[in-house]
Scaffold this motif. Structure first.
Motif, PDB file in Angstrom:
ATOM      1  N   ALA A 225      -0.391  14.798 -28.702  1.00  0.00           N
ATOM      2  CA  ALA A 225      -1.085  13.702 -29.379  1.00  0.00           C
ATOM      3  C   ALA A 225      -2.091  14.239 -30.392  1.00  0.00           C
ATOM      4  O   ALA A 225      -2.267  13.666 -31.478  1.00  0.00           O
ATOM      5  CB  ALA A 225      -1.795  12.818 -28.356  1.00  0.00           C
ATOM      6  N   VAL A 226      -2.746  15.342 -30.069  1.00  0.00           N
ATOM      7  CA  VAL A 226      -3.697  15.960 -30.990  1.00  0.00           C
ATOM      8  C   VAL A 226      -2.965  16.513 -32.205  1.00  0.00           C
ATOM      9  O   VAL A 226      -3.404  16.350 -33.351  1.00  0.00           O
ATOM     10  CB  VAL A 226      -4.494  17.076 -30.289  1.00  0.00           C
ATOM     11  N   LEU A 227      -1.834  17.159 -31.964  1.00  0.00           N
ATOM     12  CA  LEU A 227      -1.048  17.708 -33.066  1.00  0.00           C
ATOM     13  C   LEU A 227      -0.552  16.604 -34.003  1.00  0.00           C
ATOM     14  O   LEU A 227      -0.583  16.750 -35.233  1.00  0.00           O
ATOM     15  CB  LEU A 227       0.135  18.505 -32.518  1.00  0.00           C
ATOM     16  N   GLU A 228      -0.106  15.500 -33.426  1.00  0.00           N
ATOM     17  CA  GLU A 228       0.346  14.375 -34.239  1.00  0.00           C
ATOM     18  C   GLU A 228      -0.792  13.828 -35.086  1.00  0.00           C
ATOM     19  O   GLU A 228      -0.613  13.494 -36.260  1.00  0.00           O
ATOM     20  CB  GLU A 228       0.910  13.276 -33.344  1.00  0.00           C
ATOM     21  N   SER A 229      -1.979  13.741 -34.486  1.00  0.00           N
ATOM     22  CA  SER A 229      -3.144  13.263 -35.221  1.00  0.00           C
ATOM     23  C   SER A 229      -3.492  14.191 -36.371  1.00  0.00           C
ATOM     24  O   SER A 229      -3.842  13.738 -37.470  1.00  0.00           O
ATOM     25  CB  SER A 229      -4.335  13.126 -34.268  1.00  0.00           C
ATOM     26  N   LEU A 230      -3.382  15.514 -36.146  1.00  0.00           N
ATOM     27  CA  LEU A 230      -3.669  16.477 -37.204  1.00  0.00           C
ATOM     28  C   LEU A 230      -2.686  16.343 -38.361  1.00  0.00           C
ATOM     29  O   LEU A 230      -3.073  16.415 -39.533  1.00  0.00           O
ATOM     30  CB  LEU A 230      -3.611  17.901 -36.637  1.00  0.00           C
ATOM     31  N   VAL A 231      -1.420  16.128 -38.032  1.00  0.00           N
ATOM     32  CA  VAL A 231      -0.411  15.942 -39.082  1.00  0.00           C
ATOM     33  C   VAL A 231      -0.736  14.713 -39.927  1.00  0.00           C
ATOM     34  O   VAL A 231      -0.634  14.745 -41.163  1.00  0.00           O
ATOM     35  CB  VAL A 231       0.994  15.819 -38.458  1.00  0.00           C
ATOM     36  N   ASN A 242       1.865  19.835 -49.536  1.00  0.00           N
ATOM     37  CA  ASN A 242       2.594  19.946 -48.268  1.00  0.00           C
ATOM     38  C   ASN A 242       1.876  20.944 -47.375  1.00  0.00           C
ATOM     39  O   ASN A 242       0.982  21.674 -47.822  1.00  0.00           O
ATOM     40  CB  ASN A 242       4.058  20.349 -48.490  1.00  0.00           C
ATOM     41  N   ALA A 243       2.282  20.983 -46.119  1.00  0.00           N
ATOM     42  CA  ALA A 243       1.645  21.886 -45.158  1.00  0.00           C
ATOM     43  C   ALA A 243       2.608  22.202 -44.034  1.00  0.00           C
ATOM     44  O   ALA A 243       3.470  21.387 -43.680  1.00  0.00           O
ATOM     45  CB  ALA A 243       0.369  21.264 -44.599  1.00  0.00           C
ATOM     46  N   LYS A 244       2.466  23.402 -43.473  1.00  0.00           N
ATOM     47  CA  LYS A 244       3.257  23.767 -42.304  1.00  0.00           C
ATOM     48  C   LYS A 244       2.668  23.095 -41.065  1.00  0.00           C
ATOM     49  O   LYS A 244       1.548  22.605 -41.080  1.00  0.00           O
ATOM     50  CB  LYS A 244       3.274  25.290 -42.131  1.00  0.00           C
ATOM     51  N   HIS A 245       3.436  23.110 -39.982  1.00  0.00           N
ATOM     52  CA  HIS A 245       2.982  22.464 -38.746  1.00  0.00           C
ATOM     53  C   HIS A 245       1.731  23.174 -38.218  1.00  0.00           C
ATOM     54  O   HIS A 245       1.652  24.411 -38.228  1.00  0.00           O
ATOM     55  CB  HIS A 245       4.078  22.515 -37.683  1.00  0.00           C
ATOM     56  N   PRO A 246       0.722  22.423 -37.788  1.00  0.00           N
ATOM     57  CA  PRO A 246      -0.521  23.035 -37.289  1.00  0.00           C
ATOM     58  C   PRO A 246      -0.268  23.948 -36.089  1.00  0.00           C
ATOM     59  O   PRO A 246       0.557  23.640 -35.226  1.00  0.00           O
ATOM     60  CB  PRO A 246      -1.372  21.822 -36.887  1.00  0.00           C
ATOM     61  N   LEU A 247      -0.976  25.056 -36.050  1.00  0.00           N
ATOM     62  CA  LEU A 247      -0.916  25.981 -34.918  1.00  0.00           C
ATOM     63  C   LEU A 247      -2.242  25.929 -34.176  1.00  0.00           C
ATOM     64  O   LEU A 247      -3.310  26.080 -34.785  1.00  0.00           O
ATOM     65  CB  LEU A 247      -0.647  27.408 -35.400  1.00  0.00           C
ATOM     66  N   THR A 248      -2.200  25.704 -32.867  1.00  0.00           N
ATOM     67  CA  THR A 248      -3.427  25.575 -32.073  1.00  0.00           C
ATOM     68  C   THR A 248      -3.350  26.444 -30.831  1.00  0.00           C
ATOM     69  O   THR A 248      -2.269  26.811 -30.367  1.00  0.00           O
ATOM     70  CB  THR A 248      -3.655  24.114 -31.644  1.00  0.00           C
ATOM     71  N   MET A 249      -4.529  26.761 -30.290  1.00  0.00           N
ATOM     72  CA  MET A 249      -4.608  27.468 -29.015  1.00  0.00           C
ATOM     73  C   MET A 249      -5.924  27.113 -28.332  1.00  0.00           C
ATOM     74  O   MET A 249      -6.966  27.069 -28.972  1.00  0.00           O
ATOM     75  CB  MET A 249      -4.529  28.981 -29.207  1.00  0.00           C
ATOM     76  N   HIS A 250      -5.834  26.868 -27.010  1.00  0.00           N
ATOM     77  CA  HIS A 250      -7.032  26.591 -26.223  1.00  0.00           C
ATOM     78  C   HIS A 250      -7.693  27.901 -25.809  1.00  0.00           C
ATOM     79  O   HIS A 250      -7.064  28.765 -25.200  1.00  0.00           O
ATOM     80  CB  HIS A 250      -6.679  25.779 -24.976  1.00  0.00           C
ATOM     81  N   PHE A 257      -8.740  26.454 -31.086  1.00  0.00           N
ATOM     82  CA  PHE A 257      -8.626  27.154 -32.373  1.00  0.00           C
ATOM     83  C   PHE A 257      -7.475  26.528 -33.150  1.00  0.00           C
ATOM     84  O   PHE A 257      -6.397  26.278 -32.596  1.00  0.00           O
ATOM     85  CB  PHE A 257      -8.363  28.635 -32.142  1.00  0.00           C
ATOM     86  N   LEU A 258      -7.686  26.276 -34.441  1.00  0.00           N
ATOM     87  CA  LEU A 258      -6.673  25.638 -35.300  1.00  0.00           C
ATOM     88  C   LEU A 258      -6.402  26.505 -36.521  1.00  0.00           C
ATOM     89  O   LEU A 258      -7.342  26.951 -37.193  1.00  0.00           O
ATOM     90  CB  LEU A 258      -7.152  24.257 -35.751  1.00  0.00           C
ATOM     91  N   ALA A 259      -5.129  26.754 -36.802  1.00  0.00           N
ATOM     92  CA  ALA A 259      -4.721  27.481 -37.998  1.00  0.00           C
ATOM     93  C   ALA A 259      -3.794  26.590 -38.824  1.00  0.00           C
ATOM     94  O   ALA A 259      -2.837  26.014 -38.292  1.00  0.00           O
ATOM     95  CB  ALA A 259      -4.010  28.773 -37.620  1.00  0.00           C
ATOM     96  N   LEU A 260      -4.106  26.469 -40.124  1.00  0.00           N
ATOM     97  CA  LEU A 260      -3.322  25.627 -41.035  1.00  0.00           C
ATOM     98  C   LEU A 260      -2.874  26.433 -42.245  1.00  0.00           C
ATOM     99  O   LEU A 260      -3.623  27.267 -42.765  1.00  0.00           O
ATOM    100  CB  LEU A 260      -4.143  24.421 -41.510  1.00  0.00           C
ATOM    101  N   ASP A 261      -1.659  26.159 -42.675  1.00  0.00           N
ATOM    102  CA  ASP A 261      -1.130  26.744 -43.912  1.00  0.00           C
ATOM    103  C   ASP A 261      -0.829  25.575 -44.850  1.00  0.00           C
ATOM    104  O   ASP A 261       0.126  24.822 -44.627  1.00  0.00           O
ATOM    105  CB  ASP A 261       0.134  27.551 -43.613  1.00  0.00           C
TER     106      ASP A 261
END
Length: 313
Positions: A225-231, A242-250, A257-261
């Motif tokens: 749900a968090v990833l969908e919200s980020l998109v 455009n952007a690649k799919h968000p990368l996250t880690m707890h 932690f969030l990484a975006l391209d």
């Protein structure tokens, strides 16, 4: 991070298990019950596990340093794994040992009154501790299904206590049945078998906790749900091409932690890209406060220039 309510549940479990362990050992000494001795060991392990979880919570709150630039949030995940190992090795192992010893060398049981009194008291205390743990957990899972919420939870200080207390209540039921049936049929082997069943319960709980802790320790991403919200947030930004799919880690229960391209519109200048990045960061942190660190690989590419910007917060 674990909040004050989850700590309250752990403190309640520690207090209950300490008192229960003492009373169980006294009852086991008077009655010679293997199941009661196993339950006493179980309560001692649970007490130690609560202390380890508190230690993990405290360690996870330490500030980032040169050797740990992302902080110490995963300390809690490490100590939850140790808790699982202790439940399996000491709790389950000792219960199996006691059960086998009493089956090989059965001893006649004495008056079971002490056992029933202690088991009844333990059931009350364990029920209160479980209620507090469930109350805290239910406050965080909203309308999500209970088992899905358990699997999705990033805070072992919540679900570890729930499963420990559940295992304790199941163990009390098995111990009570072992004592009752052993006296009813004048068969001391039943008491030893009850100890083996308690060992199986503890081992099953330990394996589940170890599996969940392993996933958190090696690095689980944010909830879908968090990833969908980020998109959605990214797609709503008019400056983004455009952007690649968000990368996250707890890195902790409430530290992501969030990484975006991201590719910005070609006509944007480097200054405009920087402003767009700052705006996007503010929107993300406002919508998801648990995202503490953001790394954005930002690009604005045209036929006559290329701009690349990295931003870490």
């Amino acid at each position: 991070m674990a909040n004050a309510n989850s700590k309250t549940a752990i403190y309640a479990a520690i207090g209950a298990n300490t008192a229960i362990a003492i009373s169980k050992f006294i009852a086991a000494g008077f009655t010679g019950s293997s199941a009661m001795l196993s339950e006493g060991i179980h309560s001692v392990v649970d007490t130690g596990n609560g202390l380890l979880l508190l230690h993990g919570i405290r360690q996870s709150k330490k500030s980032a340093d040169e050797k740990h630039p992302f902080g110490h949030g995963k300390e809690l995940y490490f100590w939850s794994l140790i808790v699982a190992i202790l439940i399996f090795s000491i709790g389950g192992g000792m219960s199996f040992y006691e059960g086998i010893i009493h089956i090989k060398n059965p001893k006649p049981l004495t008056d079971p009154t002490w056992n029933y009194v202690v088991l009844a008291m333990a059931a009350v205390f364990e029920s209160i501790a479980l209620y507090l743990a469930l109350k805290q957990f239910n406050a965080t899972r909203s309308n999500q299904d209970f088992w899905k919420a358990i699997r999705a939870s990033k805070d072992p200080s919540n679900f570890a206590v729930i499963f420990e207390d559940t295992a304790a209540l199941l163990g009390l039921i098995v111990a009570a049945l072992g004592v009752f049936l052993g006296h009813q049929f004048n068969n001391p082997y039943i008491d030893g078998a009850a100890s083996l069943i308690i060992g199986l319960i503890l081992s099953a709980i330990a394996i589940f906790l170890a599996y969940e802790s392993k996933g958190l320790l090696i690095g689980e991403g944010a909830d879908p749900a968090v990833l969908e919200s980020l998109v959605v947030l990214i797609n709503e930004e008019p400056t983004i091409l455009n952007a690649k799919h968000p990368l996250t880690m707890h890195f902790g229960p409430n530290e992501v932690f969030l990484a975006l391209d991201v590719n910005f519109l070609p006509e944007l200048t480097a200054v405009e890209v920087e402003q767009a990045v700052e705006k996007l960061e503010r929107k993300i942190k406002q919508a998801h406060p648990d995202i503490k660190r953001i790394f954005i690989e930002a690009r604005a590419i045209s036929t006559d220039r290329s701009t690349s910007q990295n931003n870490q917060v």
